[in-house]
Design a protein around this motif. Structure first.
Motif, PDB file in Angstrom:
ATOM      1  N   MET A   1       0.849  -1.172   0.000  1.00  0.00           N
ATOM      2  CA  MET A   1       0.000   0.000   0.000  1.00  0.00           C
ATOM      3  C   MET A   1       0.897   1.239   0.000  1.00  0.00           C
ATOM      4  SD  MET A   1      -2.950   0.724   2.704  1.00  0.00           S
ATOM      5  CE  MET A   1      -3.450   2.328   3.096  1.00  0.00           C
ATOM      6  N   SER A   2       0.695   2.068  -0.969  1.00  0.00           N
ATOM      7  CA  SER A   2       1.527   3.263  -1.062  1.00  0.00           C
ATOM      8  C   SER A   2       0.926   4.395  -0.236  1.00  0.00           C
ATOM      9  CB  SER A   2       1.668   3.699  -2.524  1.00  0.00           C
ATOM     10  OG  SER A   2       0.416   4.112  -3.008  1.00  0.00           O
ATOM     11  N   LEU A   3       1.799   5.275   0.211  1.00  0.00           N
ATOM     12  CA  LEU A   3       1.369   6.423   0.999  1.00  0.00           C
ATOM     13  C   LEU A   3       0.866   7.529   0.083  1.00  0.00           C
ATOM     14  CD1 LEU A   3       4.308   6.676   3.562  1.00  0.00           C
ATOM     15  CD2 LEU A   3       2.019   5.782   3.966  1.00  0.00           C
ATOM     16  N   SER A   4      -0.148   8.205   0.548  1.00  0.00           N
ATOM     17  CA  SER A   4      -0.648   9.346  -0.208  1.00  0.00           C
ATOM     18  C   SER A   4       0.332  10.502  -0.034  1.00  0.00           C
ATOM     19  CB  SER A   4      -2.037   9.759   0.299  1.00  0.00           C
ATOM     20  OG  SER A   4      -1.914  10.486   1.499  1.00  0.00           O
ATOM     21  N   PRO A   5       0.269  11.528  -0.875  1.00  0.00           N
ATOM     22  CA  PRO A   5       1.171  12.678  -0.719  1.00  0.00           C
ATOM     23  C   PRO A   5       0.971  13.386   0.621  1.00  0.00           C
ATOM     24  CG  PRO A   5      -0.439  13.085  -2.466  1.00  0.00           C
ATOM     25  CD  PRO A   5      -0.610  11.669  -2.018  1.00  0.00           C
ATOM     26  N   TYR A   6      -0.180  13.172   1.274  1.00  0.00           N
ATOM     27  CA  TYR A   6      -0.454  13.806   2.564  1.00  0.00           C
ATOM     28  C   TYR A   6       0.195  13.057   3.727  1.00  0.00           C
ATOM     29  CZ  TYR A   6      -3.869  15.912  -0.466  1.00  0.00           C
ATOM     30  OH  TYR A   6      -4.465  16.560  -1.506  1.00  0.00           O
ATOM     31  N   ASP A   7       0.626  11.835   3.469  1.00  0.00           N
ATOM     32  CA  ASP A   7       1.265  11.027   4.502  1.00  0.00           C
ATOM     33  C   ASP A   7       2.778  10.952   4.347  1.00  0.00           C
ATOM     34  OD1 ASP A   7      -1.165  10.302   5.759  1.00  0.00           O
ATOM     35  OD2 ASP A   7      -1.523   8.783   4.221  1.00  0.00           O
ATOM     36  N   ARG A   8       3.313  11.440   3.237  1.00  0.00           N
ATOM     37  CA  ARG A   8       4.752  11.400   2.981  1.00  0.00           C
ATOM     38  C   ARG A   8       5.408  12.691   3.416  1.00  0.00           C
ATOM     39  NH1 ARG A   8       3.408   9.271  -2.137  1.00  0.00           N
ATOM     40  NH2 ARG A   8       3.601  11.366  -2.967  1.00  0.00           N
TER      41      ARG A   8
END
Length: 195
Positions: A1-8
């Motif tokens: 599961m990839s992280l959204s830009p808001y979680d990176r």
């Protein structure tokens, strides 16, 4: 599961994260309005600076006696300056405040002392009758701290060998609170009254 830009690349830091805690209200009031009236009780008047300092001293004194995160400090107090200080002082050292209902009977209070695993009990002389009974019924053996409300002139005996004012005097006014770390840390334990 990839992280959204808001979680990176958005780790918590002082610039973007402030833990939610009511302790911040008193800290801010002491900083912004240090000389304004915070407590009025009979002839007693205390500013926000004094209120904050006494709460820190209480936290420091509890910490010096080994109270830490998750320890329960039960109180049987009326709406007094000590009750206000306990609402801030207990959680400042990580302890959990259990404000007992002054209208309950000894059996219910004994249950709460046991269930909440009370390590300390601050009790006003006004409630010594029911509290002496509750302590006899309870398995918990908390450190009992006596408070004597100067506005109360009715009957009651002193419970415990440690005086509340002596405990506060043990504390350091420069104490830096250690808790809560964030809004998931417990700061109070409340029981309903049979509803």
């Amino acid at each position: 599961m990839s992280l959204s830009p808001y979680d990176r690349d958005l780790d918590r830091s002082a610039a973007n994260f402030q833990p939610l805690t009511p302790l911040a209200f008193l800290e801010r009031a002491a900083e912004v309005f240090p000389d304004r009236l915070a407590i009025a009780h009979g002839g007693l008047r205390r500013s926000y600076r004094e209120f904050h300092t006494r709460s820190k001293r209480l936290a420091s004194a509890l910490a010096k006696r080994g109270f830490a995160r998750g320890d329960t400090v039960a109180v049987m107090l009326a709406n007094t300056p000590a009750m206000l200080e306990c609402h801030y002082g207990a959680p400042m050292c990580g302890a959990v405040l259990n404000a007992l209902n002054t209208r309950l009977d000894a059996a219910a209070i004994a249950f709460m002392l046991d269930h909440g695993e009370a390590k300390a009990l601050i009790v006003d002389r006004e409630f010594s009758g029911v509290m002496a009974q509750a302590l006899r019924l309870a398995k918990a053996r908390p450190l009992v701290i006596h408070y004597d409300d100067p506005e109360y002139d009715g009957p009651g005996e002193r419970l415990g060998g440690l005086d509340y004012e002596a405990l506060v005097a043990e504390g350091d006014e420069g104490y830096q609170r250690t808790a809560p770390r964030d809004e998931w840390d417990a700061i109070s334990l409340n029981y309903t009254s049979g509803t």
